[in-house]
Design an enzyme around this catalytic site. Structure first.
Site, PDB file in Angstrom:
ATOM      1  CG  ASP A 231      47.217  86.256  92.316  1.00 47.91           C
ATOM      2  OD1 ASP A 231      47.864  86.894  93.166  1.00 47.91           O
ATOM      3  OD2 ASP A 231      46.068  86.579  91.939  1.00 47.91           O
ATOM      4  CD  GLU A 258      48.552  85.914  97.136  1.00 47.68           C
ATOM      5  OE1 GLU A 258      48.682  87.040  97.630  1.00 47.68           O
ATOM      6  OE2 GLU A 258      47.801  85.675  96.162  1.00 47.68           O
ATOM      7  CG  ASP A 343      49.697  91.682  97.399  1.00 51.37           C
ATOM      8  OD1 ASP A 343      49.370  92.621  96.651  1.00 51.37           O
ATOM      9  OD2 ASP A 343      49.539  90.486  97.104  1.00 51.37           O
TER      10      ASP A 343
END
Length: 502
Positions: A231, A258, A343
């Site tokens: 992340d 990410e 997201d």
């Protein structure tokens, strides 16, 4: 009307095209990922044919029962669809219920379920031949107490565990100048972009790295996770990702970062620019820094595909050199492509794909190279609404076409057309070629779609299609329902799939 059409072509030698279509790359040098067998006998996968599935949305923690138990009941569907890797939500206790503000890393009872329920779910995935990917939030960690100046920088380690203590202090926090609200004393240059919501960890500190590696090994050895989704990976140097991977899952697992890069919006009127090489270069540099131990989510493809479909500007899907315009056009073996995630879509809607044209997005990522990642809310629906069965059928049909044709993450692509209203590309698979057409124009003028298809139909009844309808011939039956499609497999390995919306 927007349409997507896929033609499975088992005999690549019969392809004929006009003009001079460009044949592209196969993979980024030294970037291809291949299967191996890390410790603890994980499920062995050929990562070149991997399909990832994000199992949760932003609100999945609010599931009416236990999320882990719910996911476990859906595993047979994922197995039947050919999913190889399932991305699970962050496993640790968190200040926020979604899991992205962790505090006690070893406390694996979260809003998604208990530690035992997590272990059972991961074991069930492994028994089905599916690898579990953990969402690893190590850019930052929420503290337990404030210091004498009211800054949150004192950590406790409440769960007994083997290995080094995680009862850290301000020395473990990266420093961002005198105005830093957390009072960190660690090196700021070890970090990339700062996330202001919680103390950012100093990954240059060996004690921090040692503690994180021990925790990752616990997730791997005791819980059963086989790969990591990093992340906010733009927040710390990718050289540390290399270290974490080498100490745990190894480069032969489907690790993915990410790295949400900023795209260039300097086009006319503030639109997305045609050239996104700067963003592609940032993703490439991140992969190189990680020693190609991890792939990256292809946010460039996400951006250009969203705008191409939203604005009917399919020219965006081909770069100046005739390659796919995303990062997949540079390093397909390092690209994880996706339509939406928790997201960009879900209830957050930071950057959503057009909801009425999702089938077009999947028609692209499931017929092209890269590692495609499906989103659970597109496949199963959300808490607020049930699943779109037609979209799920379309995704399953495209997955089947990908498998039958043998499309790999490193397959080569020939883009034959990329105009405002038409995109046509042929992808080389292990078992044949697959041609995909996107856009509202049914026939490519001059050397059109008819000529692309005819060589593969020689000697067989011609399949004639009109907008919203499909004929029944000896080649098989294709049924267009409710703006999407279902199909019965034709003979002679010829497949046509429509995905359309008004």
């Amino acid at each position: 009307m927007v349409t997507a059409q896929v033609q499975l072509q088992p005999d690549s030698s019969s392809f004929t095209g006009t003009s001079e279509p460009s044949r592209t790359w196969r993979t980024c040098e030294n970037a291809a990922v291949h299967s191996s067998a890390p410790a603890l006998q994980p499920v062995q996968h050929d990562l070149t044919s991997a399909v990832m599935f994000q199992s949760f949305g932003w609100d999945s923690w609010q599931h009416s029962s236990c999320f882990y138990q719910y996911l476990q009941t859906r595993i047979p569907e994922l197995q039947a669809a050919g999913v190889s890797h399932v991305w699970l939500p962050p496993p640790s206790h968190s200040v926020s219920p979604q899991g992205y503000m962790p505090d006690q890393l070893y406390d694996l009872s979260s809003a998604y379920g208990s530690q035992q329920q997590l272990v059972d779910c991961v074991a069930a995935l492994k028994a089905a031949g599916i690898a579990a990917v953990a969402d690893i939030v190590i850019n930052h960690r929420c503290a337990d107490e404030q210091d004498e100046r009211g800054r949150w920088n004192c950590y406790h380690d409440k769960v007994p565990h083997a290995g080094p203590s995680l009862a850290w202090s301000k020395w473990a926090i990266a420093k961002y100048g005198s105005g830093d609200m957390f009072g960190g004393l660690g090196r700021a240059d070890s970090h990339g972009a700062c996330w202001a919501g919680a103390p950012n960890l100093d990954h240059s500190n060996p004690e921090v790295r040692e503690g994180l590696v021990a925790w990752l090994r616990h997730l791997q050895n005791d819980i059963g996770f086989e790969a990591w989704r990093f992340d906010f990976a733009r927040g710390y140097s990718s050289k540390y990702v290399r270290s974490y991977v080498d100490s745990t899952t190894s480069q032969f697992a489907l690790n993915v970062g990410e790295v949400w890069v900023d795209l260039d919006w300097s086009g006319p009127g503030g639109t997305l620019a045609a050239d996104q090489n700067t963003a592609r270069q940032k993703l490439s540099q991140w992969c190189e820094g990680a020693g190609h131990r991890a792939t990256v989510f292809d946010f460039v493809t996400k951006g250009v595909l969203t705008e191409a479909v939203r604005q009917t500007q399919y020219w965006r899907l081909r770069d100046a050199h005739g390659r796919p315009a995303g990062f997949v056009g540079w390093c397909p073996g390092q690209s994880v492509t996706f339509v939406d995630n928790h997201d960009t879509g879900s209830s957050q809607q930071h950057w959503p794909f057009p909801a009425d044209r999702l089938a077009l997005g999947y028609a692209y990522i499931l017929t092209h190279p890269g590692v495609p990642c499906l989103f659970a809310e597109h496949y199963w629906g959300t808490r607020q609404g049930g699943a779109d069965a037609d979209l799920r059928d379309t995704i399953n049909a495209l997955l089947k076409a990908r498998r039958r044709c043998g499309i790999l993450s490193s397959s080569s692509v020939m883009i034959t057309a990329a105009d405002d209203d038409l995109y046509v590309a042929t992808v080389d698979g292990q078992h044949g070629q697959l041609t995909v057409k996107l856009g509202p124009r049914w026939v490519a003028r001059g050397w059109g779609w008819q000529r692309l298809v005819v060589p593969f139909m020689t000697g067989y009844p011609r399949h004639v299609a009109t907008a919203g309808r499909a004929s029944t011939t000896s080649l098989g039956v294709i049924l267009c329902l409710a703006g999407q499609c279902t199909l019965a497999w034709p003979s002679r390995s010829v497949l046509t799939v429509w995905a359309q919306s008004n």
